[in-house]
Design a protein around this motif. Structure first.
Motif, PDB file in Angstrom:
ATOM      1  N   ILE A 129      45.266  45.889  42.046  1.00 25.72           N
ATOM      2  CA  ILE A 129      44.374  46.995  42.400  1.00 25.72           C
ATOM      3  C   ILE A 129      45.030  48.287  41.923  1.00 25.72           C
ATOM      4  CG2 ILE A 129      43.301  48.272  44.291  1.00 25.72           C
ATOM      5  CD1 ILE A 129      43.268  45.561  45.833  1.00 25.72           C
ATOM      6  N   LEU A 130      44.339  49.009  41.063  1.00 23.32           N
ATOM      7  CA  LEU A 130      44.927  50.182  40.421  1.00 23.32           C
ATOM      8  C   LEU A 130      44.031  51.403  40.562  1.00 23.32           C
ATOM      9  CD1 LEU A 130      45.969  48.380  37.132  1.00 23.32           C
ATOM     10  CD2 LEU A 130      47.443  48.923  39.079  1.00 23.32           C
ATOM     11  N   PRO A 131      44.620  52.610  40.489  1.00 22.27           N
ATOM     12  CA  PRO A 131      43.793  53.821  40.468  1.00 22.27           C
ATOM     13  C   PRO A 131      42.771  53.733  39.334  1.00 22.27           C
ATOM     14  CG  PRO A 131      46.089  54.398  40.766  1.00 22.27           C
ATOM     15  CD  PRO A 131      46.050  52.919  40.444  1.00 22.27           C
ATOM     16  N   LYS A 132      41.629  54.322  39.553  1.00 20.42           N
ATOM     17  CA  LYS A 132      40.478  54.373  38.642  1.00 20.42           C
ATOM     18  C   LYS A 132      39.621  53.115  38.715  1.00 20.42           C
ATOM     19  CE  LYS A 132      42.616  57.664  35.528  1.00 20.42           C
ATOM     20  NZ  LYS A 132      43.022  57.968  34.169  1.00 20.42           N
ATOM     21  N   MET A 133      40.110  52.054  39.367  1.00 19.08           N
ATOM     22  CA  MET A 133      39.303  50.848  39.563  1.00 19.08           C
ATOM     23  C   MET A 133      38.195  51.184  40.547  1.00 19.08           C
ATOM     24  SD  MET A 133      40.599  47.200  41.130  1.00 19.08           S
ATOM     25  CE  MET A 133      41.284  46.554  39.628  1.00 19.08           C
ATOM     26  N   LEU A 134      36.998  50.682  40.332  1.00 23.43           N
ATOM     27  CA  LEU A 134      35.922  50.899  41.292  1.00 23.43           C
ATOM     28  C   LEU A 134      36.246  50.161  42.583  1.00 23.43           C
ATOM     29  CD1 LEU A 134      32.715  50.558  39.094  1.00 23.43           C
ATOM     30  CD2 LEU A 134      33.909  52.648  39.802  1.00 23.43           C
ATOM     31  N   VAL A 135      35.870  50.763  43.710  1.00 19.83           N
ATOM     32  CA  VAL A 135      36.134  50.149  45.007  1.00 19.83           C
ATOM     33  C   VAL A 135      35.530  48.758  45.088  1.00 19.83           C
ATOM     34  CG1 VAL A 135      35.721  50.339  47.496  1.00 19.83           C
ATOM     35  CG2 VAL A 135      36.477  52.350  46.195  1.00 19.83           C
ATOM     36  N   LYS A 136      34.318  48.565  44.570  1.00 14.23           N
ATOM     37  CA  LYS A 136      33.699  47.233  44.649  1.00 14.23           C
ATOM     38  C   LYS A 136      34.518  46.198  43.898  1.00 14.23           C
ATOM     39  CE  LYS A 136      30.279  48.361  41.112  1.00 14.23           C
ATOM     40  NZ  LYS A 136      28.850  48.585  40.920  1.00 14.23           N
ATOM     41  N   ASP A 137      35.151  46.560  42.804  1.00 17.97           N
ATOM     42  CA  ASP A 137      36.017  45.629  42.080  1.00 17.97           C
ATOM     43  C   ASP A 137      37.324  45.403  42.831  1.00 17.97           C
ATOM     44  OD1 ASP A 137      34.106  45.393  40.043  1.00 17.97           O
ATOM     45  OD2 ASP A 137      34.934  47.118  38.963  1.00 17.97           O
ATOM     46  N   ALA A 138      37.827  46.440  43.466  1.00 17.70           N
ATOM     47  CA  ALA A 138      39.051  46.302  44.267  1.00 17.70           C
ATOM     48  C   ALA A 138      38.806  45.396  45.474  1.00 17.70           C
ATOM     49  CB  ALA A 138      39.538  47.682  44.712  1.00 17.70           C
ATOM     50  N   LEU A 139      37.631  45.509  46.079  1.00 14.71           N
ATOM     51  CA  LEU A 139      37.293  44.632  47.209  1.00 14.71           C
ATOM     52  C   LEU A 139      37.349  43.169  46.779  1.00 14.71           C
ATOM     53  CD1 LEU A 139      34.342  46.619  48.795  1.00 14.71           C
ATOM     54  CD2 LEU A 139      36.508  46.076  49.931  1.00 14.71           C
ATOM     55  N   LEU A 140      36.863  42.884  45.599  1.00 19.33           N
ATOM     56  CA  LEU A 140      36.874  41.499  45.120  1.00 19.33           C
ATOM     57  C   LEU A 140      38.295  40.994  44.874  1.00 19.33           C
ATOM     58  CD1 LEU A 140      33.746  41.574  42.786  1.00 19.33           C
ATOM     59  CD2 LEU A 140      33.976  40.427  45.016  1.00 19.33           C
ATOM     60  N   GLN A 141      39.221  41.900  44.616  1.00 17.35           N
ATOM     61  CA  GLN A 141      40.634  41.515  44.474  1.00 17.35           C
ATOM     62  C   GLN A 141      41.224  41.046  45.816  1.00 17.35           C
ATOM     63  OE1 GLN A 141      40.895  41.250  40.989  1.00 17.35           O
ATOM     64  NE2 GLN A 141      42.974  41.939  41.347  1.00 17.35           N
ATOM     65  N   LEU A 142      40.586  41.415  46.916  1.00 21.46           N
ATOM     66  CA  LEU A 142      41.067  41.021  48.240  1.00 21.46           C
ATOM     67  C   LEU A 142      40.592  39.637  48.644  1.00 21.46           C
ATOM     68  CD1 LEU A 142      40.414  44.346  50.212  1.00 21.46           C
ATOM     69  CD2 LEU A 142      42.580  43.566  49.210  1.00 21.46           C
ATOM     70  N   THR A 143      39.778  38.990  47.829  1.00 15.70           N
ATOM     71  CA  THR A 143      39.223  37.687  48.214  1.00 15.70           C
ATOM     72  C   THR A 143      40.103  36.540  47.765  1.00 15.70           C
ATOM     73  OG1 THR A 143      37.846  37.567  46.238  1.00 15.70           O
ATOM     74  CG2 THR A 143      36.868  38.561  48.204  1.00 15.70           C
TER      75      THR A 143
END
Length: 102
Positions: A88-102
């Motif tokens: 999860i990196l800066p500039k990543m969209l929150v919705k894409d970051a949420l999917l990294q948590l799955t």
């Protein structure tokens, strides 16, 4: 003070949202049991300090958001060191970051 809690899905994955209505601002949070992302009120740097980094908090914040929908579609401005370790990196969209948590 009013607080709204909701659940939502991205693809088939479950997440929660919390809206806390305070005088002159609304706190916005989305996440799951692994981590969370918030409006600009979150101080991500707190979780990067030596005495707290061991907690391995996966979090980030986005600026200029006024609704949960805005937050989900916003780019992250800051993320915790622990979040970067899972991609999860800066500039990543929150919705894409949420999917990294799955």
């Amino acid at each position: 003070m009013e607080i709204k809690n909701n659940n939502f899905k991205i693809n088939e994955f479950d997440f929660y949202s919390v809206e806390v209505y305070l005088p002159k601002t609304t706190l916005l949070v989305v996440g799951n049991e692994k981590g969370y992302f918030m409006c600009g009120a979150l101080d991500v740097s707190v979780f990067n300090k030596p005495h707290l980094i061991e907690r391995n908090v996966l979090c980030g914040r986005a600026f200029g958001v006024k609704t949960i929908e805005d937050l989900i579609n916003a780019p992250l401005a800051d993320v915790s060191i622990s979040a970067t370790k899972i991609g999860i990196l800066p500039k990543m969209l929150v919705k894409d970051a949420l999917l990294q948590l799955t």
